[in-house]
Structure formats: structure tokens, C-alpha cells
Scaffold this motif. Structure first.
Motif, PDB file in Angstrom:
ATOM      1  N   MET A   1      15.256  15.608  56.161  1.00 15.42           N
ATOM      2  CA  MET A   1      14.344  15.751  57.523  1.00 15.42           C
ATOM      3  C   MET A   1      13.321  16.741  56.836  1.00 15.42           C
ATOM      4  SD  MET A   1      16.259  16.006  60.467  1.00 15.42           S
ATOM      5  CE  MET A   1      16.854  14.376  59.364  1.00 15.42           C
ATOM      6  N   ALA A   2      12.342  17.005  58.015  1.00 21.17           N
ATOM      7  CA  ALA A   2      10.698  17.319  57.740  1.00 21.17           C
ATOM      8  C   ALA A   2      10.979  19.264  56.888  1.00 21.17           C
ATOM      9  CB  ALA A   2      10.377  18.440  59.124  1.00 21.17           C
ATOM     10  N   ALA A   3      10.626  19.228  56.512  1.00 18.22           N
ATOM     11  CA  ALA A   3      10.030  20.614  55.861  1.00 18.22           C
ATOM     12  C   ALA A   3       8.418  21.171  55.698  1.00 18.22           C
ATOM     13  CB  ALA A   3      10.722  20.302  54.108  1.00 18.22           C
ATOM     14  N   GLU A   4       8.346  22.333  55.315  1.00 20.29           N
ATOM     15  CA  GLU A   4       6.856  22.894  55.116  1.00 20.29           C
ATOM     16  C   GLU A   4       5.945  22.437  54.302  1.00 20.29           C
ATOM     17  OE1 GLU A   4       9.543  24.365  57.411  1.00 20.29           O
ATOM     18  OE2 GLU A   4      10.082  25.014  55.405  1.00 20.29           O
ATOM     19  N   THR A   5       6.115  20.534  54.502  1.00 23.33           N
ATOM     20  CA  THR A   5       4.912  19.980  53.128  1.00 23.33           C
ATOM     21  C   THR A   5       3.296  20.321  54.063  1.00 23.33           C
ATOM     22  OG1 THR A   5       5.292  17.918  54.670  1.00 23.33           O
ATOM     23  CG2 THR A   5       6.802  18.188  53.426  1.00 23.33           C
ATOM     24  N   ALA A   6       2.568  19.728  52.642  1.00 20.42           N
ATOM     25  CA  ALA A   6       1.527  20.281  52.654  1.00 20.42           C
ATOM     26  C   ALA A   6       0.728  19.266  54.310  1.00 20.42           C
ATOM     27  CB  ALA A   6       0.593  19.856  51.512  1.00 20.42           C
ATOM     28  N   ALA A   7       1.434  18.256  54.301  1.00 17.33           N
ATOM     29  CA  ALA A   7       1.030  17.519  55.603  1.00 17.33           C
ATOM     30  C   ALA A   7       2.041  17.927  56.792  1.00 17.33           C
ATOM     31  CB  ALA A   7       1.828  16.082  55.945  1.00 17.33           C
ATOM     32  N   VAL A   8       2.686  18.747  56.577  1.00 15.43           N
ATOM     33  CA  VAL A   8       3.169  19.520  57.735  1.00 15.43           C
ATOM     34  C   VAL A   8       2.570  20.523  57.834  1.00 15.43           C
ATOM     35  CG1 VAL A   8       4.784  20.909  59.112  1.00 15.43           C
ATOM     36  CG2 VAL A   8       5.150  18.679  57.981  1.00 15.43           C
ATOM     37  N   GLN A   9       1.744  21.355  57.160  1.00 14.03           N
ATOM     38  CA  GLN A   9       1.193  22.724  57.757  1.00 14.03           C
ATOM     39  C   GLN A   9       0.047  21.606  57.728  1.00 14.03           C
ATOM     40  OE1 GLN A   9       1.834  26.123  55.594  1.00 14.03           O
ATOM     41  NE2 GLN A   9       2.962  25.986  54.714  1.00 14.03           N
ATOM     42  N   ALA A  10      -0.886  21.428  57.695  1.00 14.22           N
ATOM     43  CA  ALA A  10      -2.013  20.247  57.409  1.00 14.22           C
ATOM     44  C   ALA A  10      -2.046  20.564  58.966  1.00 14.22           C
ATOM     45  CB  ALA A  10      -2.663  19.481  56.993  1.00 14.22           C
ATOM     46  N   GLU A  11      -0.741  19.496  59.697  1.00 11.72           N
ATOM     47  CA  GLU A  11      -0.562  19.104  61.023  1.00 11.72           C
ATOM     48  C   GLU A  11      -0.481  20.538  61.940  1.00 11.72           C
ATOM     49  OE1 GLU A  11       2.472  16.534  63.568  1.00 11.72           O
ATOM     50  OE2 GLU A  11       2.809  17.023  61.642  1.00 11.72           O
ATOM     51  N   LEU A  12       0.111  21.940  61.904  1.00 11.30           N
ATOM     52  CA  LEU A  12      -0.153  22.725  62.690  1.00 11.30           C
ATOM     53  C   LEU A  12      -0.910  24.018  62.457  1.00 11.30           C
ATOM     54  CD1 LEU A  12       3.639  23.352  61.697  1.00 11.30           C
ATOM     55  CD2 LEU A  12       3.407  22.042  63.644  1.00 11.30           C
ATOM     56  N   ALA A  13      -1.727  23.456  61.008  1.00 12.99           N
ATOM     57  CA  ALA A  13      -3.025  24.022  60.621  1.00 12.99           C
ATOM     58  C   ALA A  13      -4.372  24.287  62.121  1.00 12.99           C
ATOM     59  CB  ALA A  13      -3.334  24.463  59.478  1.00 12.99           C
ATOM     60  N   ALA A  14      -4.045  22.338  61.950  1.00 10.04           N
ATOM     61  CA  ALA A  14      -5.197  21.800  62.743  1.00 10.04           C
ATOM     62  C   ALA A  14      -5.092  22.315  64.838  1.00 10.04           C
ATOM     63  CB  ALA A  14      -5.020  19.778  62.761  1.00 10.04           C
TER      64      ALA A  14
ATOM     65  N   ALA B   1       0.178  31.561  57.984  1.00  5.14           N
ATOM     66  CA  ALA B   1       1.958  31.440  57.269  1.00  5.14           C
ATOM     67  C   ALA B   1       1.928  30.319  58.704  1.00  5.14           C
ATOM     68  CB  ALA B   1       2.571  32.510  57.334  1.00  5.14           C
ATOM     69  N   VAL B   2       3.059  29.112  57.980  1.00  3.98           N
ATOM     70  CA  VAL B   2       4.340  28.907  58.940  1.00  3.98           C
ATOM     71  C   VAL B   2       5.689  29.062  58.724  1.00  3.98           C
ATOM     72  CG1 VAL B   2       4.817  26.436  59.172  1.00  3.98           C
ATOM     73  CG2 VAL B   2       2.901  26.731  58.849  1.00  3.98           C
ATOM     74  N   GLN B   3       6.547  29.539  59.868  1.00 10.63           N
ATOM     75  CA  GLN B   3       7.731  30.269  59.517  1.00 10.63           C
ATOM     76  C   GLN B   3       8.829  29.256  60.403  1.00 10.63           C
ATOM     77  OE1 GLN B   3       7.734  33.929  60.523  1.00 10.63           O
ATOM     78  NE2 GLN B   3       6.129  34.889  59.303  1.00 10.63           N
ATOM     79  N   ARG B   4       9.549  28.297  59.237  1.00 10.66           N
ATOM     80  CA  ARG B   4      10.312  27.067  60.547  1.00 10.66           C
ATOM     81  C   ARG B   4      11.313  28.549  60.726  1.00 10.66           C
ATOM     82  NH1 ARG B   4      11.812  21.489  59.595  1.00 10.66           N
ATOM     83  NH2 ARG B   4      13.337  21.146  61.043  1.00 10.66           N
ATOM     84  N   LEU B   5      11.607  28.209  61.728  1.00  4.67           N
ATOM     85  CA  LEU B   5      12.850  28.741  63.199  1.00  4.67           C
ATOM     86  C   LEU B   5      14.253  28.186  62.712  1.00  4.67           C
ATOM     87  CD1 LEU B   5      10.722  31.097  65.562  1.00  4.67           C
ATOM     88  CD2 LEU B   5      11.445  31.520  63.989  1.00  4.67           C
ATOM     89  N   ALA B   6      14.973  29.574  62.632  1.00  2.00           N
ATOM     90  CA  ALA B   6      16.566  28.278  62.479  1.00  2.00           C
ATOM     91  C   ALA B   6      16.963  27.815  64.269  1.00  2.00           C
ATOM     92  CB  ALA B   6      17.567  29.127  61.642  1.00  2.00           C
ATOM     93  N   GLY B   7      17.940  26.534  63.840  1.00  2.00           N
ATOM     94  CA  GLY B   7      18.389  26.463  65.410  1.00  2.00           C
ATOM     95  C   GLY B   7      18.407  25.202  66.522  1.00  2.00           C
ATOM     96  N   GLY B   8      17.101  24.761  65.905  1.00  2.00           N
ATOM     97  CA  GLY B   8      16.820  23.650  66.159  1.00  2.00           C
ATOM     98  C   GLY B   8      17.465  22.134  65.314  1.00  2.00           C
ATOM     99  N   SER B   9      18.007  21.414  66.174  1.00  2.00           N
ATOM    100  CA  SER B   9      18.350  19.961  65.638  1.00  2.00           C
ATOM    101  C   SER B   9      17.582  18.933  66.422  1.00  2.00           C
ATOM    102  CB  SER B   9      19.940  20.289  66.184  1.00  2.00           C
ATOM    103  OG  SER B   9      20.162  20.197  67.032  1.00  2.00           O
ATOM    104  N   LYS B  10      17.516  18.348  67.576  1.00  2.00           N
ATOM    105  CA  LYS B  10      16.081  17.683  67.880  1.00  2.00           C
ATOM    106  C   LYS B  10      14.868  17.920  67.362  1.00  2.00           C
ATOM    107  CE  LYS B  10      19.522  16.817  71.568  1.00  2.00           C
ATOM    108  NZ  LYS B  10      20.787  16.885  72.505  1.00  2.00           N
TER     109      LYS B  10
ATOM    110  N   LEU C   1       4.162  30.544  63.427  1.00  2.00           N
ATOM    111  CA  LEU C   1       2.465  29.700  63.279  1.00  2.00           C
ATOM    112  C   LEU C   1       1.947  31.912  63.158  1.00  2.00           C
ATOM    113  CD1 LEU C   1       1.428  27.296  65.233  1.00  2.00           C
ATOM    114  CD2 LEU C   1       2.716  27.326  63.466  1.00  2.00           C
ATOM    115  N   VAL C   2       1.327  31.902  62.107  1.00  2.00           N
ATOM    116  CA  VAL C   2       0.844  33.933  61.773  1.00  2.00           C
ATOM    117  C   VAL C   2      -0.264  33.098  61.639  1.00  2.00           C
ATOM    118  CG1 VAL C   2       1.288  35.264  61.037  1.00  2.00           C
ATOM    119  CG2 VAL C   2       3.485  33.907  61.194  1.00  2.00           C
ATOM    120  N   MET C   3      -1.187  33.921  62.563  1.00  2.00           N
ATOM    121  CA  MET C   3      -2.299  33.683  61.981  1.00  2.00           C
ATOM    122  C   MET C   3      -3.286  34.564  61.004  1.00  2.00           C
ATOM    123  SD  MET C   3      -3.272  30.731  63.482  1.00  2.00           S
ATOM    124  CE  MET C   3      -5.184  30.046  63.545  1.00  2.00           C
ATOM    125  N   ASP C   4      -4.477  34.351  61.057  1.00  2.00           N
ATOM    126  CA  ASP C   4      -4.756  36.190  59.522  1.00  2.00           C
ATOM    127  C   ASP C   4      -5.335  36.866  60.855  1.00  2.00           C
ATOM    128  OD1 ASP C   4      -7.646  35.435  61.141  1.00  2.00           O
ATOM    129  OD2 ASP C   4      -8.321  34.316  59.577  1.00  2.00           O
TER     130      ASP C   4
END
Length: 329
Positions: free
Chosen positions: A1-14, A28-37, A43-46
Motif C-alpha cells: 500500500m502507498a506510504a508517504e514516500t518521497a514520490a507521493v510527497q512530491a505529488e501532493l506538494a505540487a 507536512a502530509v498526514q495520512r488519515l485512517a479509514g480509507g480502504s479504497k 495537507l498542512v501548509m507553512d
């Protein structure tokens, strides 16, 4: 399953930069619990501005692949992705049902492999949490939720199925809601029986009960808008005390009894303020057993994979398995 990898971080930052802009930078990127699909991230901005990212791709989906998963004409197919989400969002918002505002959608793949939606971060607690903490404080939220459900119930369509299908003038599979539910319940029964000997032992009895309940249902030719899985964890409470409906991809035109069976299962005594007059008792009885079988087979199927919250999912399966057996006595 996807984790907060550098690639995912970059995707979400953009995506965050495009959605929120104004010189803000993602910190900051915080993965929230509960999603299965889908992946759900805060996403937290500066400058402390926040938003929620929904991320749809194969790596975010814990469910084992099954034939027909991508068939939107099946009302109960997973219906993943932006097209389904946007159609449901537009229909609910148009009826005055509070849903998180959309800040950005991206299906281009330019930022990464996933389809993305950036939406408003509703920072209130869930209705589930509020009910557990203070039922009196939850009462006006339930009243407002009842108003939203009434607006959905009053919005009718001549066909059943996912919003993205019906609103486009297309047809869904099957001959009726009750037949679609019966067929699905029989599949769920077979899957549960293959995974648990207690269901296997009661399989014929459960199958006979499903058939008997289905035979009592009379035809219907008009369908209401339903969320499909409207538990108290799928309702957030905004700072003004308004219910905000989330996880909306399953929204469809269907028998309203399907919605209210699920609400009653999840809310127990707290369901009473939401119960409308005129529910069809025969449909309700069929859909109650079908939901119990779905809430047994689905979690057991999910446990075939690497879903992380295994004890909770096993508990859901066990509870609903026993309720299904009670309904077949």
C-alpha cells in the motif's frame, strides 16, 4: 500500500501548491485512517492552512481485485476515481447537502500516477465521535442530517444506479433494485460460506430466507438518491454544527430502504430521529439480511489482503455474521 514516500510527497506538494497557492508551501502530509479504497491525506501548509487530498490509484486500494470492479453499470461496483466523485459531489451539493468544497481536481497524471482531488478540510469531529461524547450536543446535528436525507429522498430518478451513470442517461445492470440486491447477497453468502464454517453450515437456510424475503417485494419504478454507506463515521460536523457528508463515491439512485437499513445498523437507538415514514417493510427486511451478509463477506474478503486494521475488520465480520444467522432462524 502507498506510504508517504518521497514520490507521493512530491505529488501532493505540487497539487497543494496548485490548489492553495498564494505563496504557501507544503510542510507536512498526514495520512488519515479509514480509507480502504483511496488514500486520504491532510495537507498542512507553512501558514497552517490545511486541506484534504483524496488519492485514487491501485496502490491505495486495499481490496483484492475482482471481476467487474471497473463496471460502473453495476450499482455496487467500487466506482473509484474522479468521475464518480465529481458526479456525486455535484448532485449532493446541488440539493443543498453539505459536502467538502472542492479546491482542485487532477486526472491528467502530470503530477503522478494517481487521480487527485484536493478538498476543504472540515476540522470538526465526526458524528460518531460526537455521539459517543455528548448525545445531547449531537441532537441538532442529527436533526440537520435528517433534513439532508429528506432532500435526497425527495430527489427521484426513473432509473437506479450510480449518479455518474443515471445522470448521463445510461442504464445499470439488472431488472430492479431488489434483484440486484438479491444477486449480490447470494454472492456474499457464497463468499462468506467459503471463509467461515458457521456460514457454510447455515448456507441453505440463509439462501432460502433471502428468496422468501425477495418474493414478498412488490415492483417499484422510481428511485431516491442515497449515499449507500452513511454511517456516523461518514458524517463530519463543521464549526457551525452542520453535518458534512464524506466518502460519497457510492452515492446512487436506489431504494431509500437500502440507506435506512445501513443507518439503523450503524446508529442503533440514535437512528430514530432520522427514520422517515412510509418505508417498505418487505424491502427493509430483505435489505437488512443482505446488508448483514455484505458486512460479513466484505470484511472477510478485505482480510485476504494486507489491510492494516485487522482486528477491527474481523470484529465487524463476526458481529454481522451472528446477526445474519439470527435473521435466518
Amino acid at each position: 500500500m502507498a506510504a508517504e514516500t518521497a514520490a507521493v510527497q512530491a505529488e501532493l506538494a505540487a497539487a497543494a501548491q496548485a490548489a492553495l497557492g498564494g505563496g504557501r508551501r507544503l510542510t507536512a502530509v498526514q495520512r488519515l485512517a479509514g480509507g480502504s479504497k483511496k488514500g486520504v491525506y491532510r495537507l498542512v501548509m507553512d501558514d497552517a492552512t490545511t486541506a484534504i487530498a483524496y488519492r485514487w490509484c491501485a496502490a491505495e486500494n486495499y481490496w483484492p481485485a475482482a471481476e467487474g470492479d471497473d463496471d460502473l453499470a453495476d450499482p455496487f461496483s467500487p466506482g473509484l476515481g474522479l468521475d464518480v466523485f465529481e458526479a456525486a459531489h455535484a448532485r449532493l451539493d446541488g440539493l443543498g447537502v453539505r459536502v467538502p468544497a472542492i479546491r482542485l481536481v487532477d486526472r491528467s497524471g502530470a503530477r503522478g500516477p494517481a487521480e487527485l482531488a484536493i478538498v476543504e478540510d472540515v476540522r470538526g469531529e465526526s458524528l460518531e465521535s460526537l455521539l459517543a461524547r455528548d448525545r445531547r450536543a449531537a441532537a441538532p446535528v442529527l436533526e440537520r442530517l435528517g433534513g439532508a436525507l429528506a432532500a435526497m429522498r425527495d430527489h427521484r430518478a426513473p432509473g437506479y444506479g450510480k449518479v455518474v451513470v443515471v445522470d448521463a442517461g445510461a442504464r445499470s445492470h439488472g431488472s430492479s433494485c431488489e434483484q440486484v440486491v438479491l444477486d449480490r447477497a447470494r454472492r456474499d453468502l457464497a463468499e462468506a460460506a467459503a471463509r467461515d464454517p458457521r456460514v457454510a453450515e447455515a448456507r441453505d437456510r440463509l439462501a432460502d430466507r433471502l428468496s422468501a424475503l425477495a418474493e414478498a417485494v412488490r415492483p417499484r419504478a422510481e428511485y431516491a438518491l442515497v449515499h449507500g454507506e452513511l454511517g456516523p463515521d461518514h458524517v463530519l460536523v463543521d464549526p457551525a454544527g452542520r453535518p458534512v457528508v464524506i466518502d460519497i463515491e457510492g452515492t446512487m439512485y436506489f431504494d431509500v430502504e437500502w440507506e435506512h437499513v445501513f443507518l439503523r445498523i450503524r446508529l442503533h437507538d440514535d437512528y430514530r430521529p432520522l427514520e422517515p415514514a412510509g418505508l417498505d417493510e418487505h424491502r427493509f427486511a430483505l435489505y437488512l439480511l443482505a446488508q448483514r451478509l455484505s458486512l460479513t463477506a466484505g470484511p472477510l474478503r478485505l482480510l485476504d489482503g494486507d489491510f492494516p486494521h485487522r482486528a477491527a475488520m474481523a470484529g465487524i465480520a463476526e458481529y454481522n455474521l451472528n446477526r445474519a444467522l439470527e435473521l435466518a432462524r
